[in-house]
Design an enzyme around this catalytic site. Structure first.
Site, mmCIF file in Angstrom:
data_model
loop_
_atom_site.group_PDB
_atom_site.id
_atom_site.type_symbol
_atom_site.label_atom_id
_atom_site.label_comp_id
_atom_site.label_asym_id
_atom_site.label_seq_id
_atom_site.Cartn_x
_atom_site.Cartn_y
_atom_site.Cartn_z
ATOM 1 N N HIS A 313 0.853 -1.195 0.000
ATOM 2 C CA HIS A 313 0.000 0.000 0.000
ATOM 3 C C HIS A 313 0.886 1.242 0.000
ATOM 4 C CE1 HIS A 313 -3.189 2.803 1.157
ATOM 5 N NE2 HIS A 313 -4.031 1.853 0.781
ATOM 6 N N ASP A 371 -7.842 -5.489 -0.025
ATOM 7 C CA ASP A 371 -8.273 -6.347 -1.142
ATOM 8 C C ASP A 371 -7.878 -7.809 -0.983
ATOM 9 O OD1 ASP A 371 -7.559 -3.475 -2.979
ATOM 10 O OD2 ASP A 371 -9.535 -4.401 -2.836
#
Ligand code: SDX
Length: 436
Positions: A313, A371
């Site tokens: 991320h 996700d």
């Protein structure tokens, strides 16, 4: 934001005059160096493709602390909202800045419920698509098309228009996503039912048929509502920045949200849940847990172009708090459906364990993101892989609108227009055809 005591001085080794730049403080998080006057004072731009060190706006909506793995919506920790509130409470919070009281909550739920139907003409847009069109292509088209139906709420500078457009988009996204799904299945659309919850209504529009009564499973309803909460907003991510930039031209909110849907589709962003599940399927097909070592080797080989989808991320350099909550939801749903032995869930937990012990991931601070587990729980609920990002878009619509409205409501906002470092040809004359 307030002026900090500290200030930045930019000096140049070539003797050009140094420049003092003000530093501003927010309520929490990093300070900012205000470079708005830099070009006027120095004739130079800053250079930050990918915006790794750039605050494009000030905002009071969502705060992320990447090192702590903390996510706050209007100051409330995601862990508390996901367990003590529902998605529509979260929508009210993101839009208005405070959680609703009993009366506000009832009124808001009713308001959204009464806008869940779409104009009957919308179904004719779907007919233009092939039945096997990717739902995100369909959704991008449908959301943009909404602007053709609501001329009474497209003036983004009118606060009443912004408010009704927000309600319409939040209310209609589940209907549109379910229509895209039904169209692909060749099944009739299910109209919204006002006596169901937001998530329950979506489940019925997705999996109900006119042939029999659809019974909402409360565990799945709660799980889906939590998935919506976890995806509702996330600071200035790529799709939110797209919505802000698109809306800064004064275009209508439906067009700006359609731009956000299009951006979210990408596998580096909201498309990662679909990509993560396909990745797990591939590893499973090649032999499952025994093949994890080989797969990790591929990921570490830069030339392979293979990434561990659902990991890493830009902001979180610690565990994404949403991934933890998503894993819990996974456990609940799989237990409810008697799928505790789900091989993909087992594989995902093993893959996470191995990755988190591997130096390549530890060094780069790569952790599971929102996700990584969301695909497993959505698949268990019965949502097809190619619709995962559509669910993400459904949930993120409120965040996009809240951020768009915050920008438009800021008297200081201007149309976004970045500059560049030009590296192309200098001025030259067009040669005659026989000289080229
Ligand atoms: C979302 O921004 C948001 O808030 C987004 C989101 C939201 O709610 O809106 O949180 C939703 O989009 C989550 C992210 C979903 N994407 C994925 O899961 C796709 C896989 N992840 C990567 O593509 C990547 O981690 C990004 C895009 C998420 C972040 O990329 P960055 O910040 O540009 O970091 P990078 O690509 O520069 O990576 C740093 C290093 C690189 O290695 P080196 O060049 O330093 O050797 O880490 C490596 C990368 O190659 N790396 C990975 C990796 N992610 C980064 N290596 C293997 N697998 C990965 N997943």
């Amino acid at each position: 934001m307030k002026l900090a005591d500290n200030k930045a001085t930019l000096s140049f080794s070539n003797g050009s005059p140094s420049v003092d730049l003000p530093v501003y403080q927010g309520s929490i998080g990093p300070d900012v160096i205000d470079i708005r006057k830099l070009y006027a004072q120095t004739g130079m731009f800053t250079y930050d493709p990918g915006f790794l060190s750039t605050a494009a706006t000030q905002s009071a909506i969502t705060y992320i602390d990447g090192d702590k793995g903390e996510l706050l919506y209007r100051g409330y920790p995601i862990e508390q909202l996901a367990t003590q509130c529902d998605y529509l409470d979260t929508c009210y919070l993101l839009l208005n800045g405070e959680l609703p009281n009993e009366t506000q909550r009832t009124d808001f739920h009713k308001l959204v419920t009464n806008h869940t139907m779409v104009n009957e003409q919308m179904q004719f847009f779907l007919r233009g698509f092939r039945r096997d069109a990717h739902p995100m292509a369909v959704l991008t088209g449908l959301v943009g098309a909404l602007s053709a139906f609501y001329h009474d709420s497209t003036d983004i500078n009118n606060p009443q228009h912004r408010e009704i457009a927000a309600i319409r988009l939040i209310a209609k996204m589940p209907t549109l996503v379910a229509m895209a799904y039904k169209y692909g299945m060749g099944q009739p659309y299910m109209y919204p039912q006002n006596n169901l919850s937001y998530a329950g209504n979506f489940l019925r529009m997705m999996f109900g048929t006119p042939c029999e009564e659809y019974k909402v499973n409360p565990v799945l309803e709660r799980a889906l509502d939590r998935i919506f909460i976890l995806h509702a907003d996330h600071e200035q991510n790529a799709s939110t920045s797209t919505v802000r930039l698109c809306g800064s031209s004064g275009t209508n909110p439906f067009a700006a949200i359609a731009a956000g849907v299009a951006c979210l589709w990408g596998p580096a962003h909201g498309g990662a849940n679909e990509a993560a599940l396909n990745m797990l399927h591939d590893i499973q097909a090649q032999g499952g847990v025994e093949k994890i070592g080989e797969f990790i080797k591929q990921v570490k080989d830069k030339n392979s172009g293979v990434k561990l989808m659902g990991f890493g991320h830009r902001v979180y350099k610690n565990y994404d708090p949403r991934a933890k909550l998503m894993q819990e939801t996974c456990n609940e749903v799989l237990a409810e459906l008697g799928l505790e032995k789900d091989p993909l869930f087992k594989l995902a937990k093993e893959l996470e364990k191995i990755a988190l012990e591997d130096d390549y991931f530890v060094q780069r601070k790569l952790y599971p993101n929102v996700d990584f587990y969301s695909g497993i729980v959505q698949r268990a609920i019965g949502i097809p892989v190619n619709l995962f990002t559509g669910i993400f878009a459904l949930a993120r619509t409120v965040g996009w609108i809240a951020q768009l409205n915050e920008m438009i409501g800021d008297p200081e906002y201007k149309i976004g227009r970045p500059r560049q470092l030009f590296t192309g040809s200098e001025r030259r004359d067009v040669p005659a055809l026989d000289k080229r």
